[in-house]
Design a protein around this motif. Structure first.
Motif, PDB file in Angstrom:
ATOM      1  N   PRO A 180      31.140  86.183  24.911  1.00 50.52           N
ATOM      2  CA  PRO A 180      29.961  87.063  24.903  1.00 50.52           C
ATOM      3  C   PRO A 180      30.090  88.181  23.865  1.00 50.52           C
ATOM      4  CG  PRO A 180      30.608  86.530  27.151  1.00 50.52           C
ATOM      5  CD  PRO A 180      31.698  86.002  26.258  1.00 50.52           C
ATOM      6  N   GLY A 181      28.924  88.720  23.447  1.00 45.08           N
ATOM      7  CA  GLY A 181      28.855  89.629  22.306  1.00 45.08           C
ATOM      8  C   GLY A 181      29.715  90.872  22.382  1.00 45.08           C
ATOM      9  N   ASP A 182      29.910  91.428  23.574  1.00 49.68           N
ATOM     10  CA  ASP A 182      30.653  92.693  23.666  1.00 49.68           C
ATOM     11  C   ASP A 182      32.126  92.540  23.314  1.00 49.68           C
ATOM     12  OD1 ASP A 182      31.106  91.194  26.020  1.00 49.68           O
ATOM     13  OD2 ASP A 182      31.622  93.002  27.144  1.00 49.68           O
ATOM     14  N   THR A 183      32.630  91.296  23.246  1.00 45.97           N
ATOM     15  CA  THR A 183      34.042  91.067  22.919  1.00 45.97           C
ATOM     16  C   THR A 183      34.250  90.758  21.430  1.00 45.97           C
ATOM     17  OG1 THR A 183      33.861  88.699  23.342  1.00 45.97           O
ATOM     18  CG2 THR A 183      34.486  90.071  25.222  1.00 45.97           C
ATOM     19  N   HIS A 184      33.168  90.434  20.712  1.00 46.89           N
ATOM     20  CA  HIS A 184      33.317  89.930  19.339  1.00 46.89           C
ATOM     21  C   HIS A 184      34.082  90.906  18.451  1.00 46.89           C
ATOM     22  CE1 HIS A 184      29.682  86.893  19.424  1.00 46.89           C
ATOM     23  NE2 HIS A 184      30.532  86.713  20.409  1.00 46.89           N
ATOM     24  N   CYS A 185      33.679  92.195  18.487  1.00 43.98           N
ATOM     25  CA  CYS A 185      34.224  93.159  17.528  1.00 43.98           C
ATOM     26  C   CYS A 185      35.744  93.286  17.687  1.00 43.98           C
ATOM     27  CB  CYS A 185      33.531  94.506  17.689  1.00 43.98           C
ATOM     28  SG  CYS A 185      34.038  95.695  16.443  1.00 43.98           S
ATOM     29  N   ARG A 186      36.200  93.499  18.913  1.00 45.10           N
ATOM     30  CA  ARG A 186      37.645  93.734  19.040  1.00 45.10           C
ATOM     31  C   ARG A 186      38.462  92.474  18.757  1.00 45.10           C
ATOM     32  NH1 ARG A 186      35.697  94.591  24.274  1.00 45.10           N
ATOM     33  NH2 ARG A 186      36.478  93.172  25.890  1.00 45.10           N
ATOM     34  N   ILE A 187      37.936  91.317  19.134  1.00 47.82           N
ATOM     35  CA  ILE A 187      38.688  90.080  18.862  1.00 47.82           C
ATOM     36  C   ILE A 187      38.718  89.806  17.348  1.00 47.82           C
ATOM     37  CG2 ILE A 187      38.797  87.585  19.224  1.00 47.82           C
ATOM     38  CD1 ILE A 187      37.493  87.981  21.960  1.00 47.82           C
ATOM     39  N   VAL A 188      37.564  89.934  16.705  1.00 48.66           N
ATOM     40  CA  VAL A 188      37.480  89.624  15.272  1.00 48.66           C
ATOM     41  C   VAL A 188      38.323  90.588  14.448  1.00 48.66           C
ATOM     42  CG1 VAL A 188      35.902  89.735  13.297  1.00 48.66           C
ATOM     43  CG2 VAL A 188      35.262  88.425  15.331  1.00 48.66           C
ATOM     44  N   VAL A 189      38.245  91.874  14.743  1.00 46.29           N
ATOM     45  CA  VAL A 189      39.013  92.861  13.972  1.00 46.29           C
ATOM     46  C   VAL A 189      40.510  92.581  14.131  1.00 46.29           C
ATOM     47  CG1 VAL A 189      39.609  95.314  13.778  1.00 46.29           C
ATOM     48  CG2 VAL A 189      37.209  94.610  13.962  1.00 46.29           C
ATOM     49  N   ALA A 190      40.935  92.326  15.372  1.00 41.42           N
ATOM     50  CA  ALA A 190      42.358  92.037  15.608  1.00 41.42           C
ATOM     51  C   ALA A 190      42.771  90.750  14.902  1.00 41.42           C
ATOM     52  CB  ALA A 190      42.632  91.927  17.111  1.00 41.42           C
TER      53      ALA A 190
ATOM     54  N   ALA B 118      27.623  90.966  16.324  1.00 36.50           N
ATOM     55  CA  ALA B 118      28.105  92.138  17.063  1.00 36.50           C
ATOM     56  C   ALA B 118      27.002  92.670  17.969  1.00 36.50           C
ATOM     57  CB  ALA B 118      28.521  93.192  16.058  1.00 36.50           C
ATOM     58  N   LEU B 119      27.291  93.779  18.635  1.00 33.07           N
ATOM     59  CA  LEU B 119      26.270  94.416  19.472  1.00 33.07           C
ATOM     60  C   LEU B 119      25.358  95.309  18.644  1.00 33.07           C
ATOM     61  CD1 LEU B 119      28.198  95.500  22.722  1.00 33.07           C
ATOM     62  CD2 LEU B 119      26.784  93.468  22.338  1.00 33.07           C
ATOM     63  N   ASN B 120      25.847  95.793  17.513  1.00 35.77           N
ATOM     64  CA  ASN B 120      25.046  96.677  16.655  1.00 35.77           C
ATOM     65  C   ASN B 120      25.635  96.656  15.237  1.00 35.77           C
ATOM     66  OD1 ASN B 120      27.284  98.567  16.630  1.00 35.77           O
ATOM     67  ND2 ASN B 120      26.660  99.046  18.724  1.00 35.77           N
ATOM     68  N   ALA B 121      24.926  97.300  14.317  1.00 38.55           N
ATOM     69  CA  ALA B 121      25.343  97.254  12.914  1.00 38.55           C
ATOM     70  C   ALA B 121      26.660  97.981  12.678  1.00 38.55           C
ATOM     71  CB  ALA B 121      24.240  97.842  12.034  1.00 38.55           C
ATOM     72  N   ALA B 122      26.929  99.037  13.457  1.00 41.40           N
ATOM     73  CA  ALA B 122      28.187  99.775  13.270  1.00 41.40           C
ATOM     74  C   ALA B 122      29.374  98.837  13.542  1.00 41.40           C
ATOM     75  CB  ALA B 122      28.225 100.990  14.189  1.00 41.40           C
TER      76      ALA B 122
ATOM     77  N   ASP C 161      22.607  91.657  30.642  1.00 41.83           N
ATOM     78  CA  ASP C 161      23.237  92.978  30.558  1.00 41.83           C
ATOM     79  C   ASP C 161      23.345  93.392  29.080  1.00 41.83           C
ATOM     80  OD1 ASP C 161      24.905  95.168  30.480  1.00 41.83           O
ATOM     81  OD2 ASP C 161      26.331  94.356  31.943  1.00 41.83           O
ATOM     82  N   GLN C 162      22.608  94.449  28.725  1.00 44.26           N
ATOM     83  CA  GLN C 162      22.573  94.859  27.319  1.00 44.26           C
ATOM     84  C   GLN C 162      23.944  95.285  26.794  1.00 44.26           C
ATOM     85  OE1 GLN C 162      19.669  97.883  26.295  1.00 44.26           O
ATOM     86  NE2 GLN C 162      19.667  97.167  24.188  1.00 44.26           N
ATOM     87  N   THR C 163      24.777  95.844  27.654  1.00 44.27           N
ATOM     88  CA  THR C 163      26.093  96.298  27.174  1.00 44.27           C
ATOM     89  C   THR C 163      26.992  95.106  26.822  1.00 44.27           C
ATOM     90  OG1 THR C 163      27.054  96.380  29.392  1.00 44.27           O
ATOM     91  CG2 THR C 163      25.990  98.396  28.579  1.00 44.27           C
ATOM     92  N   VAL C 164      26.663  93.930  27.350  1.00 45.25           N
ATOM     93  CA  VAL C 164      27.472  92.731  27.067  1.00 45.25           C
ATOM     94  C   VAL C 164      26.792  91.855  26.003  1.00 45.25           C
ATOM     95  CG1 VAL C 164      28.521  90.655  28.068  1.00 45.25           C
ATOM     96  CG2 VAL C 164      28.336  92.753  29.432  1.00 45.25           C
TER      97      VAL C 164
END
Ligand SMILES: NC(=O)c1ccc[n+]([C@@H]2O[C@H](COP(=O)([O-])OP(=O)(O)OC[C@H]3O[C@@H](n4cnc5c(N)ncnc54)[C@H](O)[C@@H]3O)[C@@H](O)[C@H]2O)c1
Length: 379
Positions: A81-91, A106-110, A177-180
């Motif tokens: 799910p989207g809320d995990t993408h950023c931390r997994i991809v960066v790592a 991601a969840l947003n452009a930032a 759930d928008q946060t996810v």
């Protein structure tokens, strides 16, 4: 001997299955410069070991960190799910792995910018899974537009409609759930049609939008009688102005009765039009001005002349399906890894996509036209 590329796939459900299938098929149909290996499948749940064995994975792991930290893994594929993408991809990028990530990036452009920068800094290859670019008819549409067969593009119209949660008793899940999940139907389905718009017509400069949550609370399967608030949109519409001057009209909805996975688009130019329906994905409707009789005709897009990948599959007319688009995406990634170039759609495409999605959210909330802010990502 071909270089072995060990893949670690994170997420073993819907997309995990589609990507596993692609990995199983790819070497059989495509001549690659590497040998992909189904090394480790990662996911949460009691069925992980059995699923990994059934899909043909050598190993399984219930922690994505274990996959990222495994020195044997060369490629990380993110199907969570989207809320995990950023931390997994960066790592993963920081650990020197090439990365394929599901959409929306991601969840947003930032977050998308952080992911793009991490991948660029690490010098790894990155691909976001906008797999509809790999449909034969979409390839042909792009080629015809690039050749100028449609002339100046005036309109792009895209609708992406499904009906899976139409029943108000359909249970709550992470997609509500928008946060996810991010913005809902706009993030989930809208990211695909924004990508097609960018791929076929170019960048979007301005948007005006509206969205709606029709079923505001959904039952919790694990607590009979209890309901939870839905924070992602059931449907969204937006208007767009493209850099090149074209106008766009878009709808995403998961509440369109009778539509299962209906992605349609039409492009109208000064010299002709194109029309596509994912539920008839081997066909493209084309109309060229001046042809007699003038009007739309249906082209079966299964000839090698019209499609980059078709020669690897079957003789003309032996149609392709939705699952083949995932094989094509992997082909682009593996060839880029061994060829030493950046494939498309890259995380920069994921970032540009997310910038449009963010502008749509602001436009809907503030009920006004919003200019899409494009970060100086490439700098
Ligand atoms: N390209 C497409 O056509 C398409 C279609 C559907 C979904 N998607 C995207 O794919 C992604 C996944 O969607 P899905 O439908 O496969 O979801 P899903 O619910 O079917 O599967 C999610 C998977 O992620 C795993 N997971 C969740 N959190 C985890 C964690 N912390 N560590 C390890 N594993 C974890 C779960 O165990 C599960 O295997 C989303 O980003 C979604 O938008 C893309």
């Amino acid at each position: 001997m071909k270089q072995k590329l060990n893949v670690g796939l994170i997420g073993h459900k819907f997309m995990g299955k589609a990507h596993s299938h692609a990995l199983r098929d790819i070497s059989m149909f495509f001549e690659l410069d590497c040998e992909p290996v189904m090394h480790t499948l990662c996911g949460l749940g009691d069925d992980l070991a059995a699923t990994a064995a059934r899909y043909g994975w050598q190993r399984h792991a219930d922690s994505w960190e274990a996959v990222i930290n495994d020195p044997e893994i060369h490629v990380v594929d993110v199907c969570t799910p989207g809320d995990t993408h950023c931390r997994i991809v960066v790592a993963a990028a920081q650990a020197g792995k090439h990365v394929l990530c599901e959409k929306p990036l991601a969840l947003n452009a930032a977050e998308a910018l952080e992911m793009y920068r991490a991948a660029q800094a690490a010098g790894v290859r990155h691909l976001v899974n906008f797999n509809y670019r790999r449909v034969p008819a979409v390839n042909l549409a792009r080629a015809l537009i690039e050749e100028g067969r449609l002339g100046t593009i005036y309109h792009f119209r895209a609708l992406y409609q499904q009906d899976w949660p139409l029943d108000p008793e359909f249970p709550y899940l992470w997609r509500f759930d928008q946060t996810v999940a991010g913005a809902g139907s706009m993030a989930d389905k809208g990211s695909h049609i924004v990508d097609l718009a960018r791929y076929l017509v170019g960048e979007i400069d301005e948007v005006a939008a509206a969205n709606e949550i029709f079923v505001k609370h959904r039952p919790l399967s694990e607590q009979p009688g209890a309901r939870k608030e839905v924070t992602t949109d059931d449907a969204a519409v937006f208007l767009a102005r493209f850099t090149g001057g074209a106008m766009g009209l878009f709808l995403t909805s998961r509440m369109s009765a009778g539509h299962k996975n209906c992605l349609t688009f039409e492009v109208n130019g000064s010299q002709g039009s194109l029309s596509f329906n994912l539920e008839r994905m081997n066909e493209l409707e084309v109309c060229f001005r001046g042809e007699r009789p003038e009007g739309f005709r249906t082209v079966m897009v299964t000839d090698a002349a019209e499609h980059r990948y078709i020669k690897n599959w079957w003789p003309p007319g032996h149609v392709l399906g939705w699952e083949h688009t995932f094989v094509h995406q992997y082909y682009e990634l593996f060839q880029a890894i061994t060829g030493g170039y950046q494939p498309a759609p890259s995380f920069l495409d994921g970032l540009r996509n997310q910038e449009v999605l963010d502008a749509i959210e602001v436009a809907a909330r503030e009920k006004r036209w919003v200019t899409v802010t494009r970060s100086e990502a490439a700098a």
